[in-house]
Design a protein around this motif. Structure first.
Motif, PDB file in Angstrom:
ATOM      1  N   TRP A 198       0.820  -1.199   0.000  1.00 20.85           N
ATOM      2  CA  TRP A 198       0.000   0.000   0.000  1.00 20.85           C
ATOM      3  C   TRP A 198       0.868   1.270   0.000  1.00 20.85           C
ATOM      4  O   TRP A 198       0.588   2.220  -0.735  1.00 20.85           O
ATOM      5  N   GLU A 199       1.929   1.260   0.759  1.00 21.92           N
ATOM      6  CA  GLU A 199       2.790   2.437   0.872  1.00 21.92           C
ATOM      7  C   GLU A 199       3.603   2.688  -0.393  1.00 21.92           C
ATOM      8  O   GLU A 199       4.033   3.828  -0.653  1.00 21.92           O
ATOM      9  N   HIS A 200       3.829   1.666  -1.214  1.00 20.04           N
ATOM     10  CA  HIS A 200       4.684   1.799  -2.384  1.00 20.04           C
ATOM     11  C   HIS A 200       3.912   1.715  -3.716  1.00 20.04           C
ATOM     12  O   HIS A 200       4.527   1.654  -4.777  1.00 20.04           O
ATOM     13  N   LYS A 201       2.593   1.741  -3.686  1.00 20.07           N
ATOM     14  CA  LYS A 201       1.841   1.534  -4.922  1.00 20.07           C
ATOM     15  C   LYS A 201       1.996   2.699  -5.902  1.00 20.07           C
ATOM     16  O   LYS A 201       2.001   2.494  -7.129  1.00 20.07           O
ATOM     17  N   LYS A 202       2.163   3.933  -5.434  1.00 17.54           N
ATOM     18  CA  LYS A 202       2.366   5.052  -6.341  1.00 17.54           C
ATOM     19  C   LYS A 202       3.730   4.962  -7.014  1.00 17.54           C
ATOM     20  O   LYS A 202       3.887   5.293  -8.190  1.00 17.54           O
ATOM     21  N   GLU A 203       4.697   4.491  -6.272  1.00 17.07           N
ATOM     22  CA  GLU A 203       6.047   4.352  -6.822  1.00 17.07           C
ATOM     23  C   GLU A 203       6.078   3.360  -7.980  1.00 17.07           C
ATOM     24  O   GLU A 203       6.732   3.585  -9.005  1.00 17.07           O
ATOM     25  N   TYR A 204       5.342   2.257  -7.842  1.00 17.53           N
ATOM     26  CA  TYR A 204       5.363   1.215  -8.877  1.00 17.53           C
ATOM     27  C   TYR A 204       4.157   1.278  -9.818  1.00 17.53           C
ATOM     28  O   TYR A 204       4.033   0.492 -10.746  1.00 17.53           O
ATOM     29  N   ARG A 205       3.253   2.202  -9.536  1.00 17.21           N
ATOM     30  CA  ARG A 205       2.122   2.508 -10.418  1.00 17.21           C
ATOM     31  C   ARG A 205       1.201   1.305 -10.646  1.00 17.21           C
ATOM     32  O   ARG A 205       0.998   0.852 -11.763  1.00 17.21           O
ATOM     33  N   TYR A 206       0.628   0.819  -9.599  1.00 15.80           N
ATOM     34  CA  TYR A 206      -0.363  -0.264  -9.695  1.00 15.80           C
ATOM     35  C   TYR A 206      -1.530   0.042  -8.763  1.00 15.80           C
ATOM     36  O   TYR A 206      -1.415   0.856  -7.837  1.00 15.80           O
ATOM     37  N   TRP A 207      -2.640  -0.612  -9.072  1.00 15.05           N
ATOM     38  CA  TRP A 207      -3.765  -0.601  -8.142  1.00 15.05           C
ATOM     39  C   TRP A 207      -3.651  -1.842  -7.268  1.00 15.05           C
ATOM     40  O   TRP A 207      -3.221  -2.907  -7.736  1.00 15.05           O
ATOM     41  N   LEU A 208      -4.089  -1.700  -6.026  1.00 17.41           N
ATOM     42  CA  LEU A 208      -3.861  -2.768  -5.046  1.00 17.41           C
ATOM     43  C   LEU A 208      -5.165  -3.258  -4.431  1.00 17.41           C
ATOM     44  O   LEU A 208      -6.075  -2.473  -4.155  1.00 17.41           O
ATOM     45  N   ASN A 209      -5.224  -4.576  -4.229  1.00 16.44           N
ATOM     46  CA  ASN A 209      -6.280  -5.184  -3.414  1.00 16.44           C
ATOM     47  C   ASN A 209      -5.628  -6.106  -2.412  1.00 16.44           C
ATOM     48  O   ASN A 209      -5.025  -7.115  -2.782  1.00 16.44           O
ATOM     49  N   VAL A 210      -5.689  -5.720  -1.133  1.00 16.63           N
ATOM     50  CA  VAL A 210      -5.233  -6.600  -0.055  1.00 16.63           C
ATOM     51  C   VAL A 210      -6.487  -7.309   0.466  1.00 16.63           C
ATOM     52  O   VAL A 210      -7.364  -6.673   1.051  1.00 16.63           O
ATOM     53  N   VAL A 211      -6.565  -8.589   0.224  1.00 19.19           N
ATOM     54  CA  VAL A 211      -7.794  -9.340   0.464  1.00 19.19           C
ATOM     55  C   VAL A 211      -8.239  -9.210   1.919  1.00 19.19           C
ATOM     56  O   VAL A 211      -7.438  -9.374   2.855  1.00 19.19           O
ATOM     57  N   ASP A 212      -9.533  -8.884   2.075  1.00 17.52           N
ATOM     58  CA  ASP A 212     -10.182  -8.770   3.385  1.00 17.52           C
ATOM     59  C   ASP A 212      -9.661  -7.612   4.232  1.00 17.52           C
ATOM     60  O   ASP A 212      -9.893  -7.573   5.447  1.00 17.52           O
ATOM     61  N   VAL A 213      -8.967  -6.654   3.595  1.00 18.09           N
ATOM     62  CA  VAL A 213      -8.543  -5.445   4.308  1.00 18.09           C
ATOM     63  C   VAL A 213      -8.999  -4.243   3.473  1.00 18.09           C
ATOM     64  O   VAL A 213      -8.224  -3.683   2.684  1.00 18.09           O
ATOM     65  N   PRO A 214     -10.269  -3.837   3.596  1.00 21.83           N
ATOM     66  CA  PRO A 214     -10.811  -2.777   2.746  1.00 21.83           C
ATOM     67  C   PRO A 214     -10.006  -1.496   2.754  1.00 21.83           C
ATOM     68  O   PRO A 214      -9.921  -0.799   1.742  1.00 21.83           O
ATOM     69  N   ALA A 215      -9.378  -1.175   3.893  1.00 25.72           N
ATOM     70  CA  ALA A 215      -8.616   0.073   3.987  1.00 25.72           C
ATOM     71  C   ALA A 215      -7.391   0.060   3.089  1.00 25.72           C
ATOM     72  O   ALA A 215      -6.836   1.126   2.780  1.00 25.72           O
ATOM     73  N   LEU A 216      -6.945  -1.099   2.653  1.00 24.38           N
ATOM     74  CA  LEU A 216      -5.768  -1.218   1.801  1.00 24.38           C
ATOM     75  C   LEU A 216      -6.158  -1.680   0.395  1.00 24.38           C
ATOM     76  O   LEU A 216      -5.451  -2.455  -0.238  1.00 24.38           O
ATOM     77  N   CYS A 217      -7.279  -1.189  -0.086  1.00 20.88           N
ATOM     78  CA  CYS A 217      -7.763  -1.603  -1.402  1.00 20.88           C
ATOM     79  C   CYS A 217      -8.095  -0.388  -2.268  1.00 20.88           C
ATOM     80  O   CYS A 217      -8.776   0.544  -1.819  1.00 20.88           O
ATOM     81  N   ASP A 218      -7.593  -0.405  -3.504  1.00 24.13           N
ATOM     82  CA  ASP A 218      -8.030   0.566  -4.509  1.00 24.13           C
ATOM     83  C   ASP A 218      -9.271   0.079  -5.242  1.00 24.13           C
ATOM     84  O   ASP A 218      -9.982   0.870  -5.863  1.00 24.13           O
ATOM     85  N   PHE A 219      -9.500  -1.208  -5.210  1.00 27.07           N
ATOM     86  CA  PHE A 219     -10.645  -1.799  -5.902  1.00 27.07           C
ATOM     87  C   PHE A 219     -11.076  -3.049  -5.142  1.00 27.07           C
ATOM     88  O   PHE A 219     -10.318  -3.624  -4.369  1.00 27.07           O
ATOM     89  N   TYR A 220     -12.327  -3.436  -5.350  1.00 28.07           N
ATOM     90  CA  TYR A 220     -12.875  -4.634  -4.728  1.00 28.07           C
ATOM     91  C   TYR A 220     -13.319  -5.600  -5.813  1.00 28.07           C
ATOM     92  O   TYR A 220     -13.652  -5.199  -6.925  1.00 28.07           O
ATOM     93  N   PHE A 221     -13.373  -6.857  -5.462  1.00 25.81           N
ATOM     94  CA  PHE A 221     -13.937  -7.858  -6.356  1.00 25.81           C
ATOM     95  C   PHE A 221     -15.452  -7.859  -6.197  1.00 25.81           C
ATOM     96  O   PHE A 221     -15.963  -7.784  -5.078  1.00 25.81           O
ATOM     97  N   SER A 222     -16.141  -7.946  -7.303  1.00 23.55           N
ATOM     98  CA  SER A 222     -17.600  -8.076  -7.244  1.00 23.55           C
ATOM     99  C   SER A 222     -17.965  -9.546  -7.408  1.00 23.55           C
ATOM    100  O   SER A 222     -17.176 -10.344  -7.921  1.00 23.55           O
ATOM    101  N   ALA A 223     -19.163  -9.902  -6.954  1.00 19.52           N
ATOM    102  CA  ALA A 223     -19.700 -11.247  -7.200  1.00 19.52           C
ATOM    103  C   ALA A 223     -20.366 -11.207  -8.570  1.00 19.52           C
ATOM    104  O   ALA A 223     -21.231 -10.361  -8.819  1.00 19.52           O
TER     105      ALA A 223
END
Length: 421
Positions: free
Chosen positions: A83-108
């Motif tokens: 989460w702290e380095h995502k701007k440096e490497y230019r990606y969107w992040l999803n840390v499973v089951d940690v909503p505060a560390l997610c740029d996107f969520y999976f939908s059903a």
């Protein structure tokens, strides 16, 4: 987070982890046709045994070239670092089951070919989203997939949703549910039938469907009584078939509400067969048959060790109100209980038929009336007095014949019981 409905072009995705949760994410990603790479220290779920997995500990250089990173390791420190380095490497992040560390969520999601319906709870409750997804999936016809393929070809030729395709689209959206509503009350309605009744656009209703079940239909649902009571047919079978076809072709959810179970003398083969020949999708929903509910109500155990080795379910009523009594031959020295549907109007003919075939008229019998209603009634006697028994109760009723009826006198029962000597 308020979800933004987007259909993304394929993105390069890195999945970190190879456990059970990672397997769920991998399945969803592979359905989307996005290129997926998997990085893990070890495989912890059999799903990955035939997948290409890079076995290595995480290092920052592994992030190069990926658009989306999914951390399914459960490693809190790794998730925080990503989460702290995502701007440096230019990606969107999803840390499973940690909503505060997610740029996107999976939908059903539920898919019908290229058609995809997604349900999101914004990360609040994936279980709820999956439950809603499963309900939607039941009502999306499988015919949508081939239709969408054809429309896709039309679009590639420069024809964008031509008006000529609208009838096909409507037909593909329409679906018919043949629903068993049990003998009468809501209490004997299955949960699956209840869920279906609540989404119907049109309901074609048999006479024996209880009023409290009809109260469950949506206010906007068109209700059509198509009862086929003896001597009073409001619609022919052919007319009922055409009604179901007509409304399904309009893209509507059509329910054919039947008393009891549609598979037990419910004409389900005629109706489903006709609709399927016309390209309409059909779903069958079981109900509690009057045969079982009536036996329970009267206390008659149709299969009873040492008394009845089985139960035969027959009808005394054939097409066009013709009397049917060939089943009487089974009563001679029979080890079975016979349950006869639609027998009330033929009480006299059944007794005469038994006498003519040499069947003992002393065999115990019972009419079970008003099954699952507020005023149930059982009339117990024998084959020789069926006509008298029928006068003691009203239609609809089932007839139960066999030695198991005599044993019912020891059993608890519901409603009124009349015993004729």
């Amino acid at each position: 987070m308020n979800p933004l409905p987007l259909a993304l072009t394929p993105k390069k995705i890195l999945l970190i982890g190879a456990g059970k949760v990672a397997a769920q994410k991998a399945r969803a990603i592979l359905e989307s046709d996005c290129p997926l790479s998997i990085l893990a220290k070890e495989v912890r779920d059999d799903y990955f045994l035939d997948k290409e997995v890079k076995f290595a500990s995480f290092s920052p250089q592994e992030l190069e070239g990926f658009d989306l990173i999914i951390d399914a390791t459960g490693d809190e420190a790794l998730g925080r670092w990503l989460w702290e380095h995502k701007k440096e490497y230019r990606y969107w992040l999803n840390v499973v089951d940690v909503p505060a560390l997610c740029d996107f969520y999976f939908s059903a999601t539920v898919r019908r070919g290229d058609l995809c319906v997604s349900v999101s709870s914004g990360g609040a409750s994936p279980t709820l989203a999956q439950g809603v997804r499963d309900k939607i999936a039941r009502f999306l016809p499988s015919l949508l997939a081939p239709l969408l393929n054809r429309l896709k070809e039309e679009r590639q030729k420069g024809r964008i949703d031509p008006k000529s395709a609208l009838p096909s689209i409507q037909k593909a959206l329409g679906k018919v549910f043949l629903i068993g509503c049990g003998p009468h009350s809501v209490g004997n309605l299955t949960l699956k039938a209840l869920e279906t009744i609540e989404i119907l656009d049109v309901a074609l209703i048999d006479a024996l469907v209880g009023e409290e079940i009809l109260d469950l239909l949506p206010p906007q649902c068109l209700q059509i009584s198509v009862s086929k009571q003896k001597g009073c047919h409001s619609y022919t079978q052919e007319e009922i078939n055409e009604l179901m076809l007509r409304y399904a072709k309009e893209g509507l959810n059509v329910g054919r509400l039947k008393g009891g179970d549609p598979m037990v003398f419910g004409r389900v083969a005629e109706e489903a067969g006709f609709l399927m020949e016309q390209g309409i999708e059909v779903e069958l929903l079981s109900g509690v048959t009057s045969f079982l509910a009536g036996c329970l109500q009267s206390g008659i155990t149709p299969t009873l060790r040492g008394v009845s080795a089985g139960a035969l379910v027959v009808s005394a009523h054939l097409k066009e109100s013709r009397f049917h009594d060939e089943w009487l031959a089974w009563l001679k020295d029979s080890p079975y209980t016979l349950v006869v549907l639609m027998a009330h109007s033929f009480a006299r003919e059944i007794t005469l038929g038994a006498k003519n075939r040499g069947v003992p008229l002393t065999i115990p019998a019972a009419f079970v009336s008003k099954i699952d209603s507020p005023s149930p009634k059982s009339v117990i006697g024998n084959l020789g007095c069926l006509e008298e028994m029928a006068k003691e109760c009203e239609k609809p009723a089932i007839l139960v014949i066999g030695e198991a009826v005599k044993e019912s006198l020891k059993m608890p029962y519901i409603g009124e019981r009349v015993i004729l000597e």
